[in-house]
Design a protein around this motif. Structure first.
Motif, short mmCIF file in Angstrom:
data_model
loop_
_atom_site.label_atom_id
_atom_site.label_comp_id
_atom_site.label_asym_id
_atom_site.label_seq_id
_atom_site.Cartn_x
_atom_site.Cartn_y
_atom_site.Cartn_z
N GLY A 1 0.78 -1.22 0.00
CA GLY A 1 0.00 0.00 0.00
C GLY A 1 0.81 1.27 0.00
N ARG A 2 2.13 1.18 0.22
CA ARG A 2 2.95 2.39 0.20
C ARG A 2 3.14 2.88 -1.23
N PHE A 3 3.15 1.95 -2.17
CA PHE A 3 3.19 2.30 -3.58
C PHE A 3 2.59 1.14 -4.37
N PHE A 4 2.31 1.39 -5.64
CA PHE A 4 1.74 0.37 -6.51
C PHE A 4 2.59 0.26 -7.77
N THR A 5 2.74 -0.96 -8.26
CA THR A 5 3.58 -1.22 -9.42
C THR A 5 2.73 -1.38 -10.67
N ALA A 6 2.94 -0.50 -11.63
CA ALA A 6 2.25 -0.61 -12.92
C ALA A 6 3.20 -1.28 -13.92
N VAL A 7 2.66 -2.23 -14.66
CA VAL A 7 3.47 -3.00 -15.61
C VAL A 7 3.07 -2.56 -17.02
N THR A 8 3.98 -1.93 -17.72
CA THR A 8 3.65 -1.35 -19.02
C THR A 8 3.33 -2.41 -20.07
N SER A 9 3.87 -3.61 -19.90
CA SER A 9 3.65 -4.66 -20.90
C SER A 9 2.28 -5.31 -20.79
N THR A 10 1.63 -5.18 -19.62
CA THR A 10 0.32 -5.81 -19.44
C THR A 10 -0.80 -4.80 -19.21
N GLY A 11 -0.45 -3.55 -18.81
CA GLY A 11 -1.47 -2.56 -18.52
C GLY A 11 -2.13 -2.76 -17.18
N VAL A 12 -1.51 -3.55 -16.29
CA VAL A 12 -2.06 -3.88 -14.97
C VAL A 12 -1.19 -3.25 -13.89
N PHE A 13 -1.80 -2.85 -12.75
CA PHE A 13 -0.99 -2.41 -11.61
C PHE A 13 -1.26 -3.33 -10.42
N CYS A 14 -0.23 -3.53 -9.59
CA CYS A 14 -0.27 -4.55 -8.53
C CYS A 14 0.23 -3.99 -7.20
N ARG A 15 -0.07 -4.75 -6.14
CA ARG A 15 0.52 -4.51 -4.82
C ARG A 15 1.92 -5.12 -4.78
N THR A 16 2.70 -4.74 -3.77
CA THR A 16 4.05 -5.29 -3.66
C THR A 16 4.03 -6.78 -3.34
N ILE A 17 2.93 -7.29 -2.80
CA ILE A 17 2.87 -8.69 -2.39
C ILE A 17 2.22 -9.57 -3.46
N CYS A 18 2.07 -9.06 -4.66
CA CYS A 18 1.42 -9.84 -5.73
C CYS A 18 2.16 -11.15 -5.96
N PRO A 19 1.43 -12.29 -6.03
CA PRO A 19 2.10 -13.59 -6.21
C PRO A 19 2.65 -13.81 -7.62
N ALA A 20 2.32 -12.92 -8.54
CA ALA A 20 2.81 -13.09 -9.92
C ALA A 20 4.32 -12.92 -9.98
N THR A 21 4.93 -13.42 -11.04
CA THR A 21 6.36 -13.26 -11.25
C THR A 21 6.72 -11.78 -11.33
N VAL A 22 7.79 -11.42 -10.66
CA VAL A 22 8.21 -10.01 -10.66
C VAL A 22 8.58 -9.61 -12.09
N PRO A 23 7.99 -8.54 -12.61
CA PRO A 23 8.28 -8.12 -13.98
C PRO A 23 9.68 -7.51 -14.11
N LYS A 24 10.13 -7.36 -15.32
CA LYS A 24 11.43 -6.73 -15.56
C LYS A 24 11.38 -5.27 -15.12
N ARG A 25 12.53 -4.78 -14.68
CA ARG A 25 12.59 -3.40 -14.20
C ARG A 25 12.16 -2.41 -15.28
N ALA A 26 12.52 -2.69 -16.52
CA ALA A 26 12.20 -1.76 -17.61
C ALA A 26 10.70 -1.64 -17.85
N ASN A 27 9.93 -2.63 -17.38
CA ASN A 27 8.48 -2.62 -17.59
C ASN A 27 7.70 -2.07 -16.40
N CYS A 28 8.42 -1.58 -15.38
CA CYS A 28 7.75 -1.14 -14.15
C CYS A 28 7.75 0.38 -14.00
N VAL A 29 6.60 0.91 -13.61
CA VAL A 29 6.48 2.30 -13.20
C VAL A 29 5.75 2.28 -11.87
#
Length: 522
Positions: free
Chosen positions: A40-68
């Protein structure tokens, strides 16, 4: 899906500055650890999927270049991203309420949760906060990365998604509970964001058995650690018989919103870092403000790691932080109720104050027709009732009775306007204008009812006892000087010291809870 990147969005200098302050590389390192303390301190948006997640998301951590990285869900949605269906951003703890000048933002969020922008506009909201509309918009951009209206719309959608996936409420009721004016507007907004209808998403995700008939059970997340035992012990020692109760590790109380009454029960689920709140309400539109009040009561949106990292540098507080990891500052269900409690607590024991509060509830509160529900029988009386009540009839002194009568009149006539106060000093000054209310009472009300993180009742006897000073007690002036090193989180330092007080209510029932300040009459 092509998603607009916020960092390069033209014409948004405020947002560019905000995102510069939110260090992207540090956020990525936190993301890789999936540490719940950053939830909840910040949210990760993944440019390759158009989805944003919590830091505890069980999905595979995306590449740094794809994160905002964004400071709020509203900012991510405003940039064109949609919420992840796996980690469910709508269940993340709220943004910390103690960032710089964001006390005003926190009050604005409270009003938004209560529906301030469902019918009114931003200008009206700013007026209620005592600031200009332009300044309010700037504060929201600085701290949340989105406008007040965008934040309100995001909260409506995320709250609706929470009810769709956690409850069996009819979708029409969910639409109105979330603040949508019609089922059509709700469906349109939901489909636009999630690319599927609410009914379809519920079919995919809702598997749990419904709660008890007539109740709604919801999960309220927090950032660990969380000292549930100390929090529930603090509330149990001060519970008002007839209004609230603590039994079997659960907290129960009667609640009143918009002159409508209901019940809430709260228990702890430590494995999932959440509380589970079960509501019995006569009107579904009361659910959103009720949840907000429970989150404030249990201090669920605090980033306790950030606070303790600074307080832990102090030699007096460091051992207490190790002894009580995750200790929070209990809030209050209602500002007026807590204000009366504070007056009752002047210079008497916790047990005695609770006894007087019990008498106030039983003599002047509204009786509930709900059967035997954990011994809860009444709601707390309104300011209008206590303004005229003869409180000497329940054993209070004339002076204390006059203080509560005057306080109640101030609330009934809306004289204080505490939620419009600019800062802690303003809150202090407004309260101390009332006869019988001095610095200790004002600071205690600010600390618990208004969730001011830097409130500090330096004359409190429990705080004084908790600081070793040889054979003599430390004086309030020296304690206040010592507390300068604890800013801006002196309220959390106070809670640590209260827990260490050798005469505290959890350890000794006859603790003198009040203060030594003569300006507080009692």
């Amino acid at each position: 899906m092509q998603v607009r990147k916020w960092l390069v969005c033209p014409g948004r200098a405020d947002i560019v500055r905000l995102m510069t302050n939110l260090d992207q590389d540090i956020c990525y390192q936190a993301l890789k650890t999936k540490d719940a303390r950053f939830d909840g301190r910040f949210f990760t948006a993944v440019t390759s999927t158009g989805v944003f997640c919590r830091t505890i998301c069980p999905a595979t951590v995306p590449k740094r270049a794809n994160c905002v990285f964004y400071p709020s869900a509203a900012a991510a949605m405003n940039a064109g991203y949609r919420p992840c269906l796996r980690c469910r951003p709508e269940t993340a703890p709220g943004s910390p309420a103690w960032k710089g000048v964001s006390t005003t933002v926190n009050r604005a969020l409270k009003l938004i949760n209560e529906g301030a922008l469902d019918e009114g506009g931003v200008e009206e909201l700013a007026s209620r906060l005592g600031i200009g509309e332009r300044y309010l918009r700037r504060l929201f951009l600085d701290h949340l990365g989105a406008s007040p209206k965008a934040v309100a719309q995001t909260r409506r959608l995320l709250f609706a998604k929470k009810l769709v996936t956690e409850s069996h409420l009819p979708l029409t009721e969910i639409a109105f509970a979330a603040g949508f004016g019609s089922i059509r507007r709700f469906n349109d907004a939901f489909v636009k964001l999630y690319k599927r209808a609410p009914r379809d998403l519920r079919r995919e995700t809702l598997t749990e058995v419904p709660a008890n008939e007539g109740t709604i059970s919801l999960k309220l997340s927090y950032r660990p650690p969380y000292d549930w035992d100390r929090i529930i012990g603090f509330l149990a020692a001060r519970a008002i018989t007839g209004l609230e109760a603590v039994s079997d590790g659960r907290y129960h109380r009667a609640i009143q919103l918009e002159e409508k009454t209901g019940l809430v029960s709260v228990k702890h689920d430590p494995q999932r870092h959440q509380l589970i709140a079960e509501f019995s309400l006569p009107d579904i539109t009361l659910l959103r403000p009720a949840i907000d009040r429970i989150r404030r009561l249990f201090d669920l949106d605090t980033d306790i790691g950030e606070i303790t990292s600074q307080l832990g540098k102090d030699p007096h507080l460091s051992p207490l932080i190790k002894a009580y990891p995750g200790l929070r500052v209990p809030g209050a269900w209602d500002l007026f109720e807590l204000s009366v409690r504070a007056v009752l607590g002047q210079q008497i024991t916790v047990a005695a104050a609770a006894t007087f509060a019990k008498r106030i509830v039983s003599h002047f509160g509204t009786s509930l027709d709900i059967g035997d529900r954990h011994g809860i029988t009444h709601t707390f009386p309104s300011p209008e009732i206590l303004a005229k009540a003869d409180l000497t009839s329940i054993g209070l002194t004339q002076r204390r009775s006059d203080t509560i009568n005057g306080l109640a009149r101030a609330f009934a006539e809306d004289q204080l306007k505490l939620e419009e106060a600019g800062d802690l000093a303003d809150i202090h000054d407004r309260l101390c204008q009332l006869k019988g209310i001095g610095p200790w009472t004002a600071q205690y009300i600010a600390l618990r009812a208004l969730k001011e993180p830097d409130a500090f009742p330096e004359s409190d006897l429990g705080l004084i006892r908790a600081i070793p000073n040889g054979e003599e007690r430390i004086c309030p002036k020296d304690l206040l000087a010592m507390a300068e090193n604890w800013r801006p989180w002196r309220a959390y330092a106070a809670q640590l010291l209260w827990s260490a007080d050798p005469g505290g209510p959890e350890l000794k029932k006859n603790r003198t809870s009040g203060q030594t300040d003569k300006n507080d009459e009692g």
